[in-house]
Design a protein around this motif. Structure first.
Motif, PDB file in Angstrom:
ATOM      1  N   THR A  63      12.839 -93.486 -19.298  1.00  0.00           N
ATOM      2  CA  THR A  63      13.099 -92.782 -18.230  1.00  0.00           C
ATOM      3  C   THR A  63      13.323 -93.563 -16.747  1.00  0.00           C
ATOM      4  OG1 THR A  63      11.486 -90.865 -19.108  1.00  0.00           O
ATOM      5  CG2 THR A  63      12.215 -90.638 -16.754  1.00  0.00           C
ATOM      6  N   VAL A  64      12.528 -94.522 -16.574  1.00  0.00           N
ATOM      7  CA  VAL A  64      12.834 -95.478 -15.285  1.00  0.00           C
ATOM      8  C   VAL A  64      14.379 -95.904 -15.488  1.00  0.00           C
ATOM      9  CG1 VAL A  64      12.356 -97.421 -14.233  1.00  0.00           C
ATOM     10  CG2 VAL A  64      10.474 -95.894 -14.893  1.00  0.00           C
ATOM     11  N   ALA A  65      14.818 -96.482 -16.855  1.00  0.00           N
ATOM     12  CA  ALA A  65      15.868 -97.036 -17.017  1.00  0.00           C
ATOM     13  C   ALA A  65      16.966 -95.864 -16.910  1.00  0.00           C
ATOM     14  CB  ALA A  65      16.080 -97.699 -18.416  1.00  0.00           C
ATOM     15  N   ARG A  66      16.970 -94.835 -17.274  1.00  0.00           N
ATOM     16  CA  ARG A  66      17.818 -93.681 -17.211  1.00  0.00           C
ATOM     17  C   ARG A  66      18.176 -93.354 -15.502  1.00  0.00           C
ATOM     18  NH1 ARG A  66      15.436 -89.560 -21.624  1.00  0.00           N
ATOM     19  NH2 ARG A  66      16.390 -90.301 -23.457  1.00  0.00           N
ATOM     20  N   THR A  72      22.231 -91.425 -19.729  1.00  0.00           N
ATOM     21  CA  THR A  72      21.269 -90.877 -20.750  1.00  0.00           C
ATOM     22  C   THR A  72      20.602 -91.687 -21.665  1.00  0.00           C
ATOM     23  OG1 THR A  72      22.649 -88.983 -20.505  1.00  0.00           O
ATOM     24  CG2 THR A  72      21.101 -89.027 -22.265  1.00  0.00           C
ATOM     25  N   TRP A  73      21.458 -92.752 -22.297  1.00  0.00           N
ATOM     26  CA  TRP A  73      20.823 -93.797 -23.235  1.00  0.00           C
ATOM     27  C   TRP A  73      20.835 -95.164 -22.874  1.00  0.00           C
ATOM     28  CZ3 TRP A  73      17.354 -91.279 -25.816  1.00  0.00           C
ATOM     29  CH2 TRP A  73      17.394 -90.181 -26.240  1.00  0.00           C
ATOM     30  N   GLU A  79      16.377-101.024 -20.976  1.00  0.00           N
ATOM     31  CA  GLU A  79      15.138-100.575 -20.823  1.00  0.00           C
ATOM     32  C   GLU A  79      14.026-101.535 -20.891  1.00  0.00           C
ATOM     33  OE1 GLU A  79      12.264 -97.829 -23.565  1.00  0.00           O
ATOM     34  OE2 GLU A  79      13.940 -98.257 -24.525  1.00  0.00           O
ATOM     35  N   ALA A  80      14.387-102.539 -21.288  1.00  0.00           N
ATOM     36  CA  ALA A  80      13.250-103.866 -21.101  1.00  0.00           C
ATOM     37  C   ALA A  80      13.485-104.413 -19.693  1.00  0.00           C
ATOM     38  CB  ALA A  80      13.628-104.864 -22.244  1.00  0.00           C
ATOM     39  N   SER A  81      14.477-104.298 -19.197  1.00  0.00           N
ATOM     40  CA  SER A  81      14.629-105.054 -17.978  1.00  0.00           C
ATOM     41  C   SER A  81      14.011-104.178 -16.772  1.00  0.00           C
ATOM     42  CB  SER A  81      16.016-104.944 -17.455  1.00  0.00           C
ATOM     43  OG  SER A  81      16.719-103.675 -17.123  1.00  0.00           O
TER      44      SER A  81
END
Length: 129
Positions: A63-66, A72-73, A79-81
């Motif tokens: 969610t944070v990465a979005r 959206t994906w 995501e790891a960052s």
């Protein structure tokens, strides 16, 4: 988002290696990226402490990465960052506050550290105090 970072990332009393690392982090864009992550985490969990925000970045990394990557994906690397530790978050919170993206709240007992800690809240752009 374009923002000038005005707060120093290293204290005047820090060794030259800390200043070099801070300069490199700023020049590479990672410092700004971390500020965006912190701002997104605060928006997802208003009123959280820095330790609680670290848990948000871990548990809700997708969610944070979005939010940060505005897609959206996000891929696995994106995501790891966004998984910052409590100390990385604590360093960026005052900078995001200076940029008026978030604001300091009252101290309360942190659910993770179990001692009083500052809370952080999102700033609603265009709202008047």
């Amino acid at each position: 988002m374009t923002r000038t970072i005005e707060t120093p990332a290293a204290r005047a009393s820090d060794p030259h290696t800390s200043h070099a690392a801070a300069d490199a982090m700023t020049a590479s864009g990672w410092r700004r990226h971390h500020q965006d992550i912190v701002t997104a985490a605060v928006r997802l969990s208003p009123g959280s402490t820095s330790a609680e925000l670290s848990a948000v970045c871990e548990r809700r990394s997708l969610t944070v990465a979005r939010i940060v990557y505005d897609k959206t994906w996000p891929n696995r690397d994106e995501e790891a960052s966004v998984r910052l530790d409590r100390w990385q978050i604590a360093r960026r919170l005052p900078e995001a506050e200076t940029a008026e993206d978030i604001r300091r709240g009252e101290a309360r007992k942190c659910s993770i550290k179990e001692r009083k800690s500052l809370t952080w809240w999102p700033v609603v752009k265009g709202a008047h105090a």
